[in-house]
Design a protein around this motif. Structure first.
Motif, PDB file in Angstrom:
ATOM      1  N   ASP A 149     -13.341   7.378   2.009  1.00  0.00           N
ATOM      2  CA  ASP A 149     -13.451   8.349   2.368  1.00  0.00           C
ATOM      3  C   ASP A 149     -14.568   7.341   3.852  1.00  0.00           C
ATOM      4  O   ASP A 149     -15.393   6.830   3.075  1.00  0.00           O
ATOM      5  CB  ASP A 149     -14.212   9.620   2.137  1.00  0.00           C
ATOM      6  N   LYS A 201      -2.863   8.858   3.330  1.00  0.00           N
ATOM      7  CA  LYS A 201      -4.061   8.280   4.033  1.00  0.00           C
ATOM      8  C   LYS A 201      -4.899   8.579   5.950  1.00  0.00           C
ATOM      9  O   LYS A 201      -3.522   8.304   6.499  1.00  0.00           O
ATOM     10  CB  LYS A 201      -3.457   7.078   3.267  1.00  0.00           C
ATOM     11  N   SER A 220      -2.924  -5.195   1.192  1.00  0.00           N
ATOM     12  CA  SER A 220      -3.977  -4.394   1.546  1.00  0.00           C
ATOM     13  C   SER A 220      -5.825  -4.350   1.007  1.00  0.00           C
ATOM     14  O   SER A 220      -5.344  -5.594   0.017  1.00  0.00           O
ATOM     15  CB  SER A 220      -3.122  -3.534   0.910  1.00  0.00           C
ATOM     16  N   ASP A 224      -8.169   4.375  -1.982  1.00  0.00           N
ATOM     17  CA  ASP A 224      -9.104   4.843  -0.635  1.00  0.00           C
ATOM     18  C   ASP A 224      -9.490   5.270  -1.249  1.00  0.00           C
ATOM     19  O   ASP A 224     -10.723   5.393  -1.766  1.00  0.00           O
ATOM     20  CB  ASP A 224      -7.870   6.317  -0.584  1.00  0.00           C
ATOM     21  N   TYR A 248      -6.082   6.170   7.236  1.00  0.00           N
ATOM     22  CA  TYR A 248      -5.258   4.508   7.972  1.00  0.00           C
ATOM     23  C   TYR A 248      -4.623   3.813   6.105  1.00  0.00           C
ATOM     24  O   TYR A 248      -4.958   3.753   4.945  1.00  0.00           O
ATOM     25  CB  TYR A 248      -6.597   3.343   8.045  1.00  0.00           C
ATOM     26  N   ILE A 249      -3.865   2.597   6.789  1.00  0.00           N
ATOM     27  CA  ILE A 249      -3.309   1.795   5.755  1.00  0.00           C
ATOM     28  C   ILE A 249      -3.102   0.340   6.140  1.00  0.00           C
ATOM     29  O   ILE A 249      -3.243   0.285   7.429  1.00  0.00           O
ATOM     30  CB  ILE A 249      -1.752   2.381   5.197  1.00  0.00           C
ATOM     31  N   GLU A 288       0.516  -1.168   0.153  1.00  0.00           N
ATOM     32  CA  GLU A 288       0.118   0.437   0.161  1.00  0.00           C
ATOM     33  C   GLU A 288       1.035   1.148   0.004  1.00  0.00           C
ATOM     34  O   GLU A 288       1.744   1.635   0.784  1.00  0.00           O
ATOM     35  CB  GLU A 288      -0.735   0.081   1.407  1.00  0.00           C
ATOM     36  N   SER A 329      -9.748   9.974  -3.066  1.00  0.00           N
ATOM     37  CA  SER A 329     -10.182   9.007  -3.525  1.00  0.00           C
ATOM     38  C   SER A 329     -10.602   8.617  -5.119  1.00  0.00           C
ATOM     39  O   SER A 329     -11.139   9.742  -5.612  1.00  0.00           O
ATOM     40  CB  SER A 329     -11.281   8.222  -2.891  1.00  0.00           C
ATOM     41  N   TYR A 381      -0.385   7.671   0.706  1.00  0.00           N
ATOM     42  CA  TYR A 381      -0.514   8.297  -0.039  1.00  0.00           C
ATOM     43  C   TYR A 381      -1.657   7.878  -1.042  1.00  0.00           C
ATOM     44  O   TYR A 381      -1.482   6.961  -1.744  1.00  0.00           O
ATOM     45  CB  TYR A 381       0.308   9.717  -0.226  1.00  0.00           C
ATOM     46  N   ASN A 382      -2.427   8.239  -1.182  1.00  0.00           N
ATOM     47  CA  ASN A 382      -3.754   8.116  -2.396  1.00  0.00           C
ATOM     48  C   ASN A 382      -4.049   9.421  -3.359  1.00  0.00           C
ATOM     49  O   ASN A 382      -2.914  10.146  -3.818  1.00  0.00           O
ATOM     50  CB  ASN A 382      -5.631   8.562  -1.945  1.00  0.00           C
ATOM     51  N   LYS A 385      -2.215   3.671  -4.532  1.00  0.00           N
ATOM     52  CA  LYS A 385      -3.300   4.682  -3.828  1.00  0.00           C
ATOM     53  C   LYS A 385      -4.993   4.583  -4.012  1.00  0.00           C
ATOM     54  O   LYS A 385      -5.369   5.291  -3.809  1.00  0.00           O
ATOM     55  CB  LYS A 385      -2.563   5.916  -5.357  1.00  0.00           C
TER      56      LYS A 385
END
Length: 349
Positions: free
Chosen positions: A326, A46, A56, A324, A48-49, A37, A314, A40-41, A322
């Motif tokens: 919300d 991010k 991931s 992701d 959460y990772i 992972e 996102s 960063y998006n 990347k």
């Protein structure tokens, strides 16, 4: 009541209202991907990772699980107002399709009247949904061809039988055959993903392997395409002095996902009643999904909910580092599946 699925890490959890009524299944997938992972998006770091290096939830399955768990909590609190049963289905290995047959076997005697599922889509804006009436995801068939020759020193290829040459011609001939031996009105895509063989420039290997997939919306045409792959690979291999073997992967590994039209319409009505004007129309996806298996048990509907949010960052495609979403994006599918479940369990038709 929680029941484990035999031979699987999948399981089901039953919500029993204690009143006679219909039985609904709500499915979530529970696997991750072997993708390291990116922290960063598309716009920011991010929140959460993954805690586990090299894997991931780059397809949003953690969000799918969260949706089912929150829905289970809400419906449990409302069980005095509804009737029937709800099976919350947590299916392992959706990415490889390894868990669906065991889950279908587990659910076969549960008396399901319908199965609902959902999947995030980075191509749809957060708060919007795609609920198709009919085909949604393509089926998938595998290709794994072992081409066996006779290797040796690269200085005398004339004394050897080079499987790499045969494998190259097999791929070329497959590509040509796709243009004139399959029905253009029932398209089957041919995706060759790997040709593996050899390790040194001056050594001809004994073996080469061809791997790929077929995607389709017509099962009979897919079976015809698999037969074509087998026939061409065998004949071209023989023409180059090679023997060809096929692994168990050369089969239909996932059938097409087709939403029940009546159930899709019912879901659209539930959506309109809670989130008006949030429905968009998307073309069917050429990706594949193991959700097809639930249609063998009961009418099924699979929805796509949007997670794309430029401000949040996102929108990176599924299976990318990347990827992701919300947390706010899952409020909408939680609302829809809860409303659908209440409407379905109250409906006497």
């Amino acid at each position: 009541m929680v029941e484990e699925v035999e031979g699987s890490t999948g399981f089901t959890a039953l919500l029993e209202t204690g009143k006679a009524g219909k039985t609904l299944g709500i499915r979530a997938d529970i696997d991750a991907l072997a993708i390291k992972e990116n922290p960063y998006n598309l716009k920011r770091k991010k929140k959460y990772i993954s805690k586990n290096e090299g894997v991931s939830h780059a397809c949003g399955h953690d969000a799918h699980m969260s949706i089912s768990l929150v829905t289970a909590k809400i419906l449990s609190e409302l069980k005095d107002e509804i009737a029937g049963k709800v099976y919350f289905i947590f299916e392992e290995a959706e990415e490889t399709g390894a868990g669906i047959e065991k889950m279908v076997k587990h659910l076969r005697d549960k008396g399901l009247d319908a199965v609902y599922g959902n999947h995030q889509s980075p191509k749809i804006d957060s708060g919007y949904f795609n609920i198709v009436r009919g085909p949604l995801y393509a089926g998938c068939a595998g290709i794994e061809i072992e081409v066996i020759g006779e290797g040796g020193h690269g200085s005398r290829p004339d004394k050897l039988t080079n499987p790499l040459i045969a494998a190259s011609h097999i791929v070329t001939n497959l590509n040509s055959a796709w243009n004139n031996q399959l029905d253009i009105e029932k398209p089957v895509t041919l995706g060759i993903g790997a040709i593996v063989g050899g390790s040194a420039p001056n050594v001809i290997p004994d073996r080469a392997t061809i791997r790929g997939t077929l995607r389709f919306f017509d099962l009979d045409e897919a079976k015809k395409a698999l037969s074509l792959v087998r026939n061409i690979a065998t004949l071209v291999g023989e023409a180059h002095g090679c023997r060809v073997e096929f692994s168990d992967y050369n089969r239909v590994v996932a059938e097409e996902v087709v939403n029940d039209i009546d159930l899709a319409n019912f879901t659209r009505d539930s959506l309109e009643s809670i989130y008006p004007n949030r429905l968009i129309e998307c073309e069917p996806s050429w990706g594949s999904e193991s959700f097809y298996g639930y249609a063998k048990l009961a009418p099924s509907v699979y929805t796509q909910f949007g997670i794309r949010d430029e401000e949040f960052g996102s929108g990176s495609d599924s299976h990318t580092d990347k990827f992701d979403l919300d947390e706010k994006a899952i409020d909408y599918p939680i609302g829809l599946v809860t409303k659908f479940a209440i409407d379905f369990l109250k409906d006497n038709k």
